[in-house]
Design a protein around this motif. Structure first.
Motif, PDB file in Angstrom:
ATOM      1  N   THR A  54      13.063  -1.519  21.368  1.00 34.07           N
ATOM      2  CA  THR A  54      13.719  -0.229  21.152  1.00 34.07           C
ATOM      3  C   THR A  54      13.915   0.495  22.472  1.00 34.07           C
ATOM      4  OG1 THR A  54      12.691  -0.050  18.975  1.00 34.07           O
ATOM      5  CG2 THR A  54      13.632   1.946  19.896  1.00 34.07           C
ATOM      6  N   LEU A  55      15.134   0.953  22.723  1.00 33.69           N
ATOM      7  CA  LEU A  55      15.475   1.723  23.920  1.00 33.69           C
ATOM      8  C   LEU A  55      15.655   3.182  23.528  1.00 33.69           C
ATOM      9  CD1 LEU A  55      16.176   1.322  26.993  1.00 33.69           C
ATOM     10  CD2 LEU A  55      18.576   1.368  26.277  1.00 33.69           C
ATOM     11  N   PHE A  56      14.922   4.066  24.190  1.00 38.03           N
ATOM     12  CA  PHE A  56      14.990   5.505  23.933  1.00 38.03           C
ATOM     13  C   PHE A  56      15.985   6.121  24.919  1.00 38.03           C
ATOM     14  CE2 PHE A  56      12.951   9.800  24.725  1.00 38.03           C
ATOM     15  CZ  PHE A  56      13.500  10.380  23.592  1.00 38.03           C
ATOM     16  N   VAL A  57      16.990   6.843  24.396  1.00 39.38           N
ATOM     17  CA  VAL A  57      18.078   7.379  25.221  1.00 39.38           C
ATOM     18  C   VAL A  57      18.101   8.894  25.080  1.00 39.38           C
ATOM     19  CG1 VAL A  57      20.532   7.242  25.772  1.00 39.38           C
ATOM     20  CG2 VAL A  57      19.396   5.277  24.722  1.00 39.38           C
ATOM     21  N   LEU A  58      18.118   9.586  26.233  1.00 42.45           N
ATOM     22  CA  LEU A  58      18.202  11.051  26.256  1.00 42.45           C
ATOM     23  C   LEU A  58      19.574  11.499  26.762  1.00 42.45           C
ATOM     24  CD1 LEU A  58      14.765  12.220  27.736  1.00 42.45           C
ATOM     25  CD2 LEU A  58      15.580  12.562  25.418  1.00 42.45           C
ATOM     26  N   GLN A  80      20.739  -4.498  17.048  1.00 43.41           N
ATOM     27  CA  GLN A  80      20.374  -4.561  15.630  1.00 43.41           C
ATOM     28  C   GLN A  80      20.704  -3.260  14.900  1.00 43.41           C
ATOM     29  OE1 GLN A  80      16.421  -6.076  14.825  1.00 43.41           O
ATOM     30  NE2 GLN A  80      16.217  -4.762  13.032  1.00 43.41           N
ATOM     31  N   SER A  81      20.373  -2.122  15.509  1.00 41.05           N
ATOM     32  CA  SER A  81      20.648  -0.830  14.868  1.00 41.05           C
ATOM     33  C   SER A  81      20.668   0.270  15.925  1.00 41.05           C
ATOM     34  CB  SER A  81      19.585  -0.502  13.806  1.00 41.05           C
ATOM     35  OG  SER A  81      18.314  -0.341  14.406  1.00 41.05           O
ATOM     36  N   VAL A  82      21.345   1.374  15.581  1.00 39.48           N
ATOM     37  CA  VAL A  82      21.414   2.562  16.439  1.00 39.48           C
ATOM     38  C   VAL A  82      21.099   3.782  15.581  1.00 39.48           C
ATOM     39  CG1 VAL A  82      22.876   4.016  17.877  1.00 39.48           C
ATOM     40  CG2 VAL A  82      23.107   1.534  17.996  1.00 39.48           C
ATOM     41  N   GLU A  83      20.168   4.618  16.050  1.00 41.28           N
ATOM     42  CA  GLU A  83      19.763   5.823  15.313  1.00 41.28           C
ATOM     43  C   GLU A  83      19.961   7.039  16.203  1.00 41.28           C
ATOM     44  OE1 GLU A  83      15.700   7.930  13.559  1.00 41.28           O
ATOM     45  OE2 GLU A  83      15.706   5.787  14.066  1.00 41.28           O
ATOM     46  N   TYR A 114      17.933   6.076  19.495  1.00 40.65           N
ATOM     47  CA  TYR A 114      17.001   4.946  19.494  1.00 40.65           C
ATOM     48  C   TYR A 114      17.838   3.698  19.229  1.00 40.65           C
ATOM     49  CZ  TYR A 114      13.391   8.536  19.024  1.00 40.65           C
ATOM     50  OH  TYR A 114      12.585   9.631  19.219  1.00 40.65           O
ATOM     51  N   ILE A 115      17.974   2.855  20.241  1.00 40.40           N
ATOM     52  CA  ILE A 115      18.794   1.644  20.150  1.00 40.40           C
ATOM     53  C   ILE A 115      17.864   0.442  20.043  1.00 40.40           C
ATOM     54  CG2 ILE A 115      20.561   0.242  21.282  1.00 40.40           C
ATOM     55  CD1 ILE A 115      21.519   2.745  22.701  1.00 40.40           C
TER      56      ILE A 115
END
Length: 275
Positions: A54-58, A80-83, A114-115
């Motif tokens: 999971t990659l956390f993006v700001l 897989q998913s993007v939130e 959250y990627i």
């Protein structure tokens, strides 16, 4: 050959890597910076955000939707998913159980994302990406609408097909009526099982097989305890009422006997004058 200084990733305090973002390929000066790091919140109970993938993006700009982020970050690996969320933390309550015709309008603001990649290599590739190589949002293959064309698209998507809406309403009412009927039948059967006759006898019927799960058994035991307590309370009040009636009748009989004796004594003394 070692990479040049311009091709190195820009890491800032907090472990964040700075990524440059441009809206289109024509823009070279108007760049937007996003900060990314590997998501490492072990106390979080959300299973949709695996720690290693999971990659956390700001600082995600408002024009970046889930589809746009998927297209932009897919260069680092399969996604897989993007939130998307308004602020970091636990995932927001999903409204997936609501009808598609009722969706809350999201606030237009900078958000966090959250990627989740299919493998750990996607997170590592995103963290190594140099700041001097910007990521492009809108390209000829995947254009992103802005301005009037975007407003026209949003307005067209907000229009509801009357026949489709009527069909959804009819289906909802059919399911609602079916659930109400099932609930009424269940209550009727429970009432028949607990029905008492005039003498206090309870009609016993064979109960249905219950699911063998701990939660179901616990709910059943709690329901039976409540019924037992209610029945004991009703029996206590009935017994108290019968006892009160018996004591009242006994007291009337005692008083009647005392009056008879008093009348007999007055007659014997010739002092009884009923008129």
């Amino acid at each position: 050959m070692a990479p040049s200084e311009d091709q190195l990733a820009c890491v800032i305090p907090g472990g964040f890597t700075v990524l440059s973002l441009r809206f289109s390929e024509d823009e070279t000066h108007a760049l937007h910076q996003m900060c990314v790091k590997e998501h490492r919140v072990r106390s979080e109970s959300n299973t949709d955000r695996p720690l290693d993938r999971t990659l956390f993006v700001l600082n995600v700009p408002p024009y970046c939707t889930q589809r746009v982020l998927t297209d932009v970050f897919s260069r680092f690996g399969s996604i897989q998913s993007v939130e998307l969320s308004d602020k970091p933390g636990a995932s927001e309550s999903s409204d997936s159980d609501l009808s598609k015709y009722f969706r809350a309008t999201r606030r237009q603001c900078f958000r966090v994302a959250y990627i989740v990649f299919s493998s750990e290599s996607g997170v590592r590739a995103a963290k190594r990406h140099p700041q001097s190589v910007p990521l492009t949002v809108s390209t000829a293959e995947r254009p992103v609408r802005t301005g009037v064309s975007k407003w026209i698209q949003q307005y067209s998507e907000s229009l509801v097909n009357a026949s489709a809406l009527q069909g959804a309403v009819d289906q909802f009412m059919t399911n609602f009526d079916r659930r109400k009927t099932e609930e009424a039948e269940r209550l009727k059967k429970e009432a028949e099982q607990q029905q008492e006759d005039e003498e206090g006898w309870v009609k016993v019927t064979k109960a249905k097989a219950r699911p063998h799960s701990e939660t179901a058994n616990q709910r059943t035991l709690q329901k039976e305890d409540k019924k037992k307590q209610r029945k004991e309370l009703l029996n206590f009040y009935s017994w108290q009422h019968r006892n009160t009636q018996k004591e009242h009748i006994a007291e009337l009989r005692k008083k009647f006997e005392e009056d008879k004796q008093r009348i007999a004594i007055l007659r014997a003394q010739r002092k009884f004058r009923p008129f």
